[in-house]
Design a protein around this motif. Sequence first.
Motif, mmCIF file in Angstrom:
data_model
loop_
_atom_site.group_PDB
_atom_site.id
_atom_site.type_symbol
_atom_site.label_atom_id
_atom_site.label_comp_id
_atom_site.label_asym_id
_atom_site.label_seq_id
_atom_site.Cartn_x
_atom_site.Cartn_y
_atom_site.Cartn_z
ATOM 1 N N SER A 44 1.868 7.664 11.086
ATOM 2 C CA SER A 44 1.568 8.349 9.838
ATOM 3 C C SER A 44 0.822 7.402 8.905
ATOM 4 C CB SER A 44 2.842 8.881 9.194
ATOM 5 O OG SER A 44 3.716 7.811 8.945
ATOM 6 N N VAL A 45 0.335 7.970 7.833
ATOM 7 C CA VAL A 45 -0.440 7.173 6.888
ATOM 8 C C VAL A 45 0.120 7.388 5.485
ATOM 9 C CG1 VAL A 45 -2.747 6.795 5.908
ATOM 10 C CG2 VAL A 45 -2.495 7.371 8.329
ATOM 11 N N VAL A 46 0.350 6.288 4.771
ATOM 12 C CA VAL A 46 0.743 6.384 3.367
ATOM 13 C C VAL A 46 -0.398 5.814 2.530
ATOM 14 C CG1 VAL A 46 3.238 6.330 3.733
ATOM 15 C CG2 VAL A 46 1.978 4.177 3.534
ATOM 16 N N PHE A 47 -0.323 6.066 1.225
ATOM 17 C CA PHE A 47 -1.438 5.673 0.362
ATOM 18 C C PHE A 47 -0.916 4.890 -0.827
ATOM 19 C CE2 PHE A 47 -2.472 9.385 2.754
ATOM 20 C CZ PHE A 47 -3.767 9.144 3.197
ATOM 21 N N GLN A 48 -1.504 3.744 -1.069
ATOM 22 C CA GLN A 48 -1.120 2.986 -2.263
ATOM 23 C C GLN A 48 -2.229 3.098 -3.310
ATOM 24 O OE1 GLN A 48 -0.608 -1.326 -2.126
ATOM 25 N NE2 GLN A 48 1.002 -1.142 -3.686
ATOM 26 N N PRO A 49 -1.879 3.636 -4.482
ATOM 27 C CA PRO A 49 -2.883 3.747 -5.542
ATOM 28 C C PRO A 49 -3.415 2.387 -5.986
ATOM 29 C CG PRO A 49 -1.031 5.193 -6.000
ATOM 30 C CD PRO A 49 -0.635 4.340 -4.838
ATOM 31 N N VAL A 50 -4.689 2.383 -6.364
ATOM 32 C CA VAL A 50 -5.334 1.218 -6.961
ATOM 33 C C VAL A 50 -5.735 1.681 -8.352
ATOM 34 C CG1 VAL A 50 -7.331 -0.317 -6.816
ATOM 35 C CG2 VAL A 50 -6.232 0.504 -4.712
ATOM 36 N N VAL A 51 -5.419 0.888 -9.389
ATOM 37 C CA VAL A 51 -5.732 1.359 -10.736
ATOM 38 C C VAL A 51 -6.870 0.574 -11.377
ATOM 39 C CG1 VAL A 51 -3.341 2.128 -11.084
ATOM 40 C CG2 VAL A 51 -4.067 -0.098 -11.989
#
Length: 340
Positions: free
Chosen positions: A99-106
């Motif tokens: 699976s793939v998770v996503f880490q936000p970049v701000v």
Amino acid sequence: HARIEGRKLCDDLLSLFSEPFMIGTRVAAIGCSIGPAVSKGGDIDGEELLRRADMAMYEAKENGRGRYMAYEPYMDTRREEKNQLEADLKYAIEHDEISVVFQPVVNTLTRRISGVEALARWNRAGYGPVSPDVFIAAAESSGLIDQLGLAVLQKACHAATEWPHVKLAVNVSPVQFRNPFFAAQVLSILEEHDIPPARVMLEMTEGYFIHHPERAGTAIEKLKQIGVSIALDDFGSGFASIGYLRRFGFNRMKIDKSLVVALDEGGRSLEMLTATVALARSLGIPVTAEGIETEDQAAILQLCGCDELQGYLFAKPMPADEVTTMLAQQETPVRQLKVS
Ligand code: C2E
Ligand code: CA
Ligand code: CA
């Protein structure tokens, strides 16, 4: 006694091969790794003895080459575990269990989500979650990384269609670079999901650039031609220098979290960080800092000139639907959201 003699023989062989050889007018520096195996009283047959020696030799190579390591039964156990891990990983990839998770970049100034980084996850049946550092390495050494990498890209693009204004970063293993069809495969996946290449950034670590600069240059050129951007990941964790950024035309640099952690240890780490970011920016290359866990770190990296920040302070890696929720709430900046 035989063991002592064996050790001496190994040492002699190693020192013999540690000297460069002259072949005609050329100097050849070769090395050697040795895997001795012993049959006490001759109770192990020749074939098995050779197999053990072979195993021990590979162990010596994996432990840094130019050394000898005598066969030990744990080597068999470890090899079996490795084979099992690879077999399970192959099954997982083929059965869509990665699976793939996503880490936000701000964005540093607004603290709003400007992009997400896709990170692979594997919940190994019967064992639980395996760290990407472990299974990515296993995929690389067993020839599964092309398939795994494309599967991650595929899923990331699928999820990203929900977030048309967010940039998408995907990690690429140096091994995938060797595949001459890589750029074409990337393009076809982007087209399939209607993702403009300009939205996508591929992150790569330095290893391949150092060992195969020409081939890396060609591969990057091809990728830039299809319109994706390329980031140099984990800057500061290895040997890459600012010169690499220019030479290969990277579009962004990501500062390794070890440099951010080092800030707390004092010394000259702040000066180093400031100079590194300033140098990259003077080349027109924007810098992202990752592994930001505290407001202090965020403030320092903002002062250094990083235009994007990533880390647990803002958000941990999360499933796609949580990103969707976070984006919907983002009408107010992330920091204010936390306060309310
Ligand atoms: P990376 O590309 O440097 O990814 C950032 C890693 O730092 C991720 O670990 C992320 O969960 C972690 N991280 C993010 N913010 C923080 C923070 O504030 N503090 C700390 N301590 N850690 C933070 P993760 O997900 O375990 O991934 C590890 C590495 O595995 C990645 O490092 C990347 O090199 C590799 N990887 C993950 N997914 C893929 C993939 O799909 N393909 C390839 N080739 N490599 C991948
Ligand atoms: Ca990365
Ligand atoms: Ca990184």
